[in-house]
Every structure is written in structure tokens, then in C-alpha cells.
Scaffold this motif. Structure first.
Motif, short mmCIF file in Angstrom:
data_model
loop_
_atom_site.label_atom_id
_atom_site.label_comp_id
_atom_site.label_asym_id
_atom_site.label_seq_id
_atom_site.Cartn_x
_atom_site.Cartn_y
_atom_site.Cartn_z
N LEU A 109 0.82 -1.21 0.00
CA LEU A 109 0.00 0.00 0.00
C LEU A 109 0.86 1.26 0.00
O LEU A 109 0.57 2.23 -0.71
CB LEU A 109 -0.93 0.00 1.22
CG LEU A 109 -2.28 -0.69 1.08
CD1 LEU A 109 -3.07 -0.57 2.37
CD2 LEU A 109 -3.08 -0.13 -0.07
N MET A 113 -4.03 1.88 5.62
CA MET A 113 -5.34 2.25 5.09
C MET A 113 -6.01 3.27 6.01
O MET A 113 -6.51 4.31 5.55
CB MET A 113 -6.22 1.00 4.96
CG MET A 113 -7.66 1.30 4.54
SD MET A 113 -7.79 2.23 3.00
CE MET A 113 -9.21 3.27 3.36
N LEU A 135 -4.31 6.32 3.74
CA LEU A 135 -5.15 6.46 2.56
C LEU A 135 -6.54 7.02 2.85
O LEU A 135 -7.17 7.60 1.97
CB LEU A 135 -5.31 5.10 1.85
CG LEU A 135 -4.12 4.60 1.05
CD1 LEU A 135 -3.10 3.91 1.94
CD2 LEU A 135 -4.58 3.63 -0.03
N PRO A 190 -6.73 7.24 -3.48
CA PRO A 190 -7.40 6.08 -4.07
C PRO A 190 -6.42 4.96 -4.40
O PRO A 190 -5.24 5.19 -4.68
CB PRO A 190 -7.99 6.65 -5.36
CG PRO A 190 -7.05 7.75 -5.75
CD PRO A 190 -6.55 8.34 -4.45
N ALA A 191 -6.91 3.74 -4.35
CA ALA A 191 -6.14 2.56 -4.76
C ALA A 191 -7.14 1.45 -5.03
O ALA A 191 -8.13 1.31 -4.30
CB ALA A 191 -5.15 2.13 -3.68
N TRP A 216 -7.92 -2.30 -4.75
CA TRP A 216 -7.49 -3.51 -4.07
C TRP A 216 -8.04 -4.72 -4.82
O TRP A 216 -9.24 -4.76 -5.15
CB TRP A 216 -8.02 -3.55 -2.64
CG TRP A 216 -7.49 -2.50 -1.71
CD1 TRP A 216 -7.11 -1.23 -2.03
CD2 TRP A 216 -7.32 -2.62 -0.29
NE1 TRP A 216 -6.72 -0.55 -0.91
CE2 TRP A 216 -6.83 -1.38 0.18
CE3 TRP A 216 -7.55 -3.65 0.62
CZ2 TRP A 216 -6.56 -1.15 1.52
CZ3 TRP A 216 -7.28 -3.42 1.96
CH2 TRP A 216 -6.77 -2.19 2.41
N ILE A 251 -14.13 1.04 2.68
CA ILE A 251 -13.72 0.76 1.31
C ILE A 251 -14.93 0.19 0.57
O ILE A 251 -15.56 -0.77 1.03
CB ILE A 251 -12.55 -0.25 1.27
CG1 ILE A 251 -11.34 0.30 2.03
CG2 ILE A 251 -12.18 -0.59 -0.17
CD1 ILE A 251 -10.21 -0.71 2.16
N MET A 299 -13.34 5.88 -7.80
CA MET A 299 -12.07 6.30 -7.22
C MET A 299 -11.65 7.69 -7.69
O MET A 299 -11.13 8.48 -6.91
CB MET A 299 -10.98 5.26 -7.54
CG MET A 299 -11.15 3.94 -6.80
SD MET A 299 -9.77 2.80 -7.07
CE MET A 299 -10.05 2.32 -8.78
N PRO A 306 -10.26 4.45 -1.86
CA PRO A 306 -10.00 3.09 -2.36
C PRO A 306 -11.28 2.34 -2.72
O PRO A 306 -12.37 2.65 -2.23
CB PRO A 306 -9.27 2.41 -1.20
CG PRO A 306 -8.70 3.53 -0.40
CD PRO A 306 -9.71 4.64 -0.50
#
Length: 402
Positions: free
Chosen positions: A52, A82, A86, A94-95, A97, A129, A152, A158
Motif C-alpha cells: 500500500l 489504510m 489512505l 485512491p487505490a 485492491w 472501502i 475512485m 479506495p
């Protein structure tokens, strides 16, 4: 089922070009395709929190959303970054997963995955999330990708795809199959360890195939499993468990670790070495890969693990590649300790003399780290422990405490 190439290219077409994570058996085809065709934009991380953080760095430098993949058991490692990095209340990053759903409810799986499987979606939702189960239909999956990317980009938060077993079509990478000149397999190394250590010694073995092989070797020798704690989950923590055990017993404690596990929480090595627990021997069996989840490479063949152990403060650091070398190293240690213990027992003239001999024993018996280099591979018929985890725990505790 989804073609890995199609899925990844759809992510690329939506601006998601960078991938990092920790290998998972349910995502082995996904990561294999990345290794073959996206090597320059793909990093296999030491642990999920590490992944991450790498992804955050990518986003900060490019403004592009990273893809972070993991087994659901790795969510625990990802909670802190997280929640404190984040999350929208902090940096709002944003990411995407990609989470392998081991222990999915109403499916058969290993005991360490049962609770994690039940809690997976709830854990992700608790972290706020947005979650969807990834469809195995390419058209629906494409729609999901578009929806996730839009979310996102709009919210800068995320999004997670939870991936069930058999979502991806099978894909094997030639790059993951690497051969070495090392003569031993991991199972042969463990067999040699069992032949060489004290009969009353205790073993804490790491998650994955090492514990499975230890269990089957005991079965083959018609021995019970009371002296073995099989760490079937919590990858990377077997050595810390072994330290906690060794502090409370005079018996020798051997940790049978793996390179991927040792790398995942390498800080444990520094703590263990500085504790100078003389009855603990930390053995890292290094095959340079995450074999239990598909054979993806670790960095263990590219770094000097022996120098790292020395730098952490282990007083005796040895690397072995053959049965003879393993036997010699363990025999020397066993004989050294045995000889000094005999001196202590024979010395009965005074309490002071006994204390002096005990001090000699403590000085001579050193905190030990042993690396055993092995080739990749295991038996195709390798089974799994048939003793429930709770029973293994109870037997092990009974063995120590009586």
C-alpha cells in the motif's frame, strides 16, 4: 472465467498501470501474467502494508491510481496504512485492491482461512472501502472496472474487488519456474533437522508447506506432533512465537522459517537477536520464492540474508547447502551445550561453582541463525495436517507445561 490478459489490459486502458502486492494462490495466474508482461510496472512487496505504501508513493508522484493485490489474510497488514494514510479523513488517496477470498463462506478451506473468509467483506466495509465481488464474466467485469475507476476518481477513495476461487483462467509463467544448483528440497532439509536436533526440543514452524512437510515427516516416523507448533496462519510471525516460547522453557526451541515469511516481518529478526535467547535457534529455509501460493519470487536470492542476520546481532550465523553441513552445524551446537551441561551437573562442591559453570554455559551457547539454501519443489502428494489447530495448540502446551 476471466482471461488475465483481458482483465489487466482493461485496467491499463482505464489508467491503472502500476501493480504491487503479495502473492496469493487465488491470484497466482493474475500475478504470473504481470510477471511476464508488466514486469517494469510490477513490484512483489514484502507485506501488504508495504505494498500500500509503495502504491501511495506511485500516486503521489504520478497522480495515477495503483493496483494493490493480496490474499484476504493480508488485510490485517494493510489496516494501519489504510486507516492512517489512505483514508479520506487523512490524505484521501485512491487505490484499487484485488483481494483473494480464501475461506469464502460455504466453501471448503483450511482452518486459518475460515474466520478471515467470513469477515473479509465486513472488514473492508469497516475500513470504509467500497467493495464488490469480481464477476468471472468478462462483460460484467469490464462494467465493474469502469464503475470502480469512476468511483475512485470522483471520491479519491479506495475500492476493492474480492476475488473468488476460479475467477481467473489458469495461466503459468515460465519466469516463475527457476532452478538452482542447490541439492536439497525443503522437505529433505527439514528431515535432516529432525535427525540432528535434541529429541526433547520444541519446533515452531512457519505457515505453508514447511509445516505440512514437518507434519508428514512426523507421521512417517510414527512420532506424535506434541513438540511441534504448526503456525498455519499469521505469515511472518513464527519466529516471534518461537521467541515467546523459548523465554519460558529451558528446552531448545527451533524455529523453522521461510525466506518469504522472514522478509515479511524482518524487524522480528532484530528483536530476537537482541534478546540473546540462548536456547532459540532461528532456521530460515531459503528457496527464493513464495512456493505455497504459486512460486512467485522473493528477493531472498538477491540479498545477503546472512549479513542481515549478523547486522541484527545474531552471534552465530551459518549458511548450509547440504545434509552434511546441516548435521555438522546442529551437531556442534548440540554437543557444545551437552558437554557444558555435564560440567554443571558434575560440579557439586558449592553453589558458587555451579553458578560459575552455568555462566560458562550461557556465554558459550550463542544466539544462532542458520540459513539453509534449497531448490524449489515439493511432493505432488503432499498432504495437510490432520490434527485440528486447537488440538495442536493444546498438545504443544501440555508438552511444555506438563
Amino acid at each position: 472465467m476471466l482471461q488475465c490478459q483481458t482483465f489487466i489490459e482493461q485496467l491499463n486502458n482505464n489508467g491503472l498501470q502500476f501493480f504491487t502486492g503479495v502473492p496469493d494462490s487465488l491470484l497466482s495466474s493474475f500475478s504470473a501474467w504481470l510477471m511476464d508482461y508488466r514486469e517494469d510496472n510490477h513490484i512483489i512487496a514484502a507485506n501488504e502494508g508495504n505494498a500500500l505504501a509503495i502504491g501511495v508513493g506511485h500516486y503521489l508522484a504520478t497522480g495515477n491510481i495503483p493496483v494493490i493485490y493480496m490474499q484476504n489474510s493480508g488485510i490485517g497488514n494493510a489496516v494501519n496504512p489504510m486507516a492512517s494514510l489512505l483514508h479520506k479523513d487523512v490524505y484521501q488517496i485512491p487505490a484499487l485492491w484485488i483481494v483473494g477470498w480464501r475461506g469464502q463462506p460455504n466453501t471448503k478451506d483450511e482452518p486459518q482461512h475460515v474466520f478471515q473468509g467470513k469477515a473479509t467483506i465486513a472488514m473492508l466495509e469497516q475500513l470504509q472501502i467500497q467493495v464488490e465481488v469480481l464477476s468471472s464474466d468478462e462483460t460484467e467485469a469490464s462494467t465493474q472496472i469502469s464503475r470502480a475507476v469512476s468511483y475512485m476518481k470522483e471520491t479519491k477513495q479506495p475500492f476493492a474487488f474480492v476475488v473468488k476461487k476460479n475467477t481467473f483462467c489458469e495461466y503459468h509463467s515460465e519466469k516463475q519456474t527457476h532452478t538452482t544448483a542447490f541439492p536439497l528440497t525443503r522437505e529433505e532439509a527439514i528431515q535432516t533437522i529432525l535427525e540432528s536436533i535434541e529429541k526433547d526440543s520444541l519446533i515452531v514452524s512457519t505457515t505453508g508447506k514447511a509445516s505440512r512437510e514437518l507434519f508428514e515427516l512426523r507421521e512417517a516416523q510414527k512420532e506424535n506432533h506434541n513438540k511441534d507448533f504448526l503456525t498455519v496462519g499469521s505469515m511472518g510471525h513464527a519466529s516471534s512465537i518461537a521467541l515467546g516460547v523459548a523465554r519460558e522453557t529451558d528446552r531448545k526451541v527451533y524455529c523453522i522459517d521461510g525466506d518469504g515469511a522472514a522478509l515479511m516481518h524482518m524487524g522480528a529478526m532484530a528483536v530476537i537477536a537482541q534478546q540473546k535467547q540462548k536456547n532459540l535457534v532461528h532456521i530460515v529455509i531459503n528457496n527464493g520464492c513464495h512456493e505455497s501460493v504459486g512460486g512467485q519470487p522473493t528477493v531472498a536470492f538477491s540479498i545477503d540474508m546472512e549479513q542481515i542476520a549478523k547486522g541484527c546481532g545474531y552471534e552465530r550465523v551459518v549458511t548450509c547447502t547440504t545434509k552434511e553441513e546441516i548435521k555438522q552445524v546442529l551437531k556442534q551446537q548440540k554437543l557444545k551445550q551437552k558437554g557444558l551441561k555435564q560440567q554443571v551437573l558434575k560440579q557439586q562442591e558449592s553453589k558458587q561453582q555451579i553458578l560459575e559453570q552455568k555462566n560458562l554455559l550461557d556465554k558459550d551457547d550463542k544466539t544462532t541463525w542458520i540459513q539453509i539454501m534449497v531448490k524449489q519443489g515439493s511432493r505432488s502428494d503432499l498432504g495437510r495436517p490432520t490434527i485440528p489447530a486447537k488440538e495442536n495448540k493444546e498438545n504443544f502446551m501440555r508438552e511444555i507445561m506438563g
